[in-house]
Design a protein around this motif. Structure first.
Motif, short mmCIF file in Angstrom:
data_model
loop_
_atom_site.label_atom_id
_atom_site.label_comp_id
_atom_site.label_asym_id
_atom_site.label_seq_id
_atom_site.Cartn_x
_atom_site.Cartn_y
_atom_site.Cartn_z
N SER A 1 -0.87 -4.49 -1.29
CA SER A 1 -0.14 -3.24 -1.39
C SER A 1 -0.14 -3.05 -2.88
N ILE A 4 -2.53 0.00 -3.02
CA ILE A 4 -1.62 1.21 -2.66
C ILE A 4 -0.76 1.61 -3.71
N ARG A 5 -0.17 0.85 -4.43
CA ARG A 5 0.73 1.29 -5.62
C ARG A 5 -0.09 1.98 -6.69
N GLN A 7 -2.54 3.40 -6.50
CA GLN A 7 -2.91 4.92 -6.11
C GLN A 7 -1.78 5.85 -5.89
N GLY A 9 1.24 5.00 -4.12
CA GLY A 9 1.56 4.92 -2.89
C GLY A 9 2.82 3.87 -2.90
N THR A 10 3.71 3.75 -1.62
CA THR A 10 4.53 2.69 -1.81
C THR A 10 4.64 2.07 -0.26
N LEU A 65 2.23 5.95 8.19
CA LEU A 65 1.79 6.36 6.88
C LEU A 65 2.44 7.93 6.66
N ASP A 67 3.44 11.30 4.05
CA ASP A 67 3.44 11.82 2.94
C ASP A 67 4.54 12.08 1.97
N GLY A 68 4.52 12.38 0.76
CA GLY A 68 5.62 12.94 0.08
C GLY A 68 6.69 13.92 0.67
N PHE A 94 -5.08 4.44 4.35
CA PHE A 94 -4.39 4.76 3.10
C PHE A 94 -5.45 5.90 2.39
N TYR A 95 -6.68 5.10 2.05
CA TYR A 95 -7.82 5.62 1.36
C TYR A 95 -8.36 7.02 2.21
N GLN A 98 -5.73 9.82 1.87
CA GLN A 98 -5.77 10.33 0.42
C GLN A 98 -6.85 10.86 0.22
#
Length: 105
Positions: A1, A4-5, A7, A9-10, A65, A67-68, A94-95, A98
């Motif tokens: 993680s 991910i953080r 980049q 993400g959480t 996953l 999104d915002g 994740f990637y 992204q």
């Protein structure tokens, strides 16, 4: 993680466990996740993850996953609770999303 953080993400883990149990688990696993206790299963039920197969209501293991904007972009809902993805598999998802978001017009 950590990747991910870095980049933006959480990683969030939601459990029916009490907050004390989650603190122990966080120390035990040492993972850089945000842990949330949901003993009343309000969030767990919202995602359809309540499971009584073990004789009591527990959370069915699942990964999302989101999104915002709160949209679910990807989900992993194994039929067998013992099937868990490893960190590399989460990073790959994740990637991929992204990259897709960056490539969108």
């Amino acid at each position: 993680s950590t990747e991910i953080r870095s980049q933006g993400g959480t990683v969030v883990a939601i459990s029916t466990d009490s907050w004390d149990d989650l603190l122990f688990r966080k120390e035990q696993l040492g993972q850089g996740m945000v842990y949330l206790s949901d003993p009343t299963q309000e969030v767990i039920e919202r995602y359809g993850l309540s499971d009584a197969t073990l004789g009591k209501e527990v959370a069915r293991p699942a990964s999302f996953l989101i999104d915002g904007e709160g949209r679910i972009l990807w989900r992993h809902l194994p039929k067998d609770w013992r099937i868990r993805l490893d960190g590399d598999e989460y990073l790959e998802v994740f990637y991929r999303y992204q990259h897709d978001a960056e490539a969108a017009p």
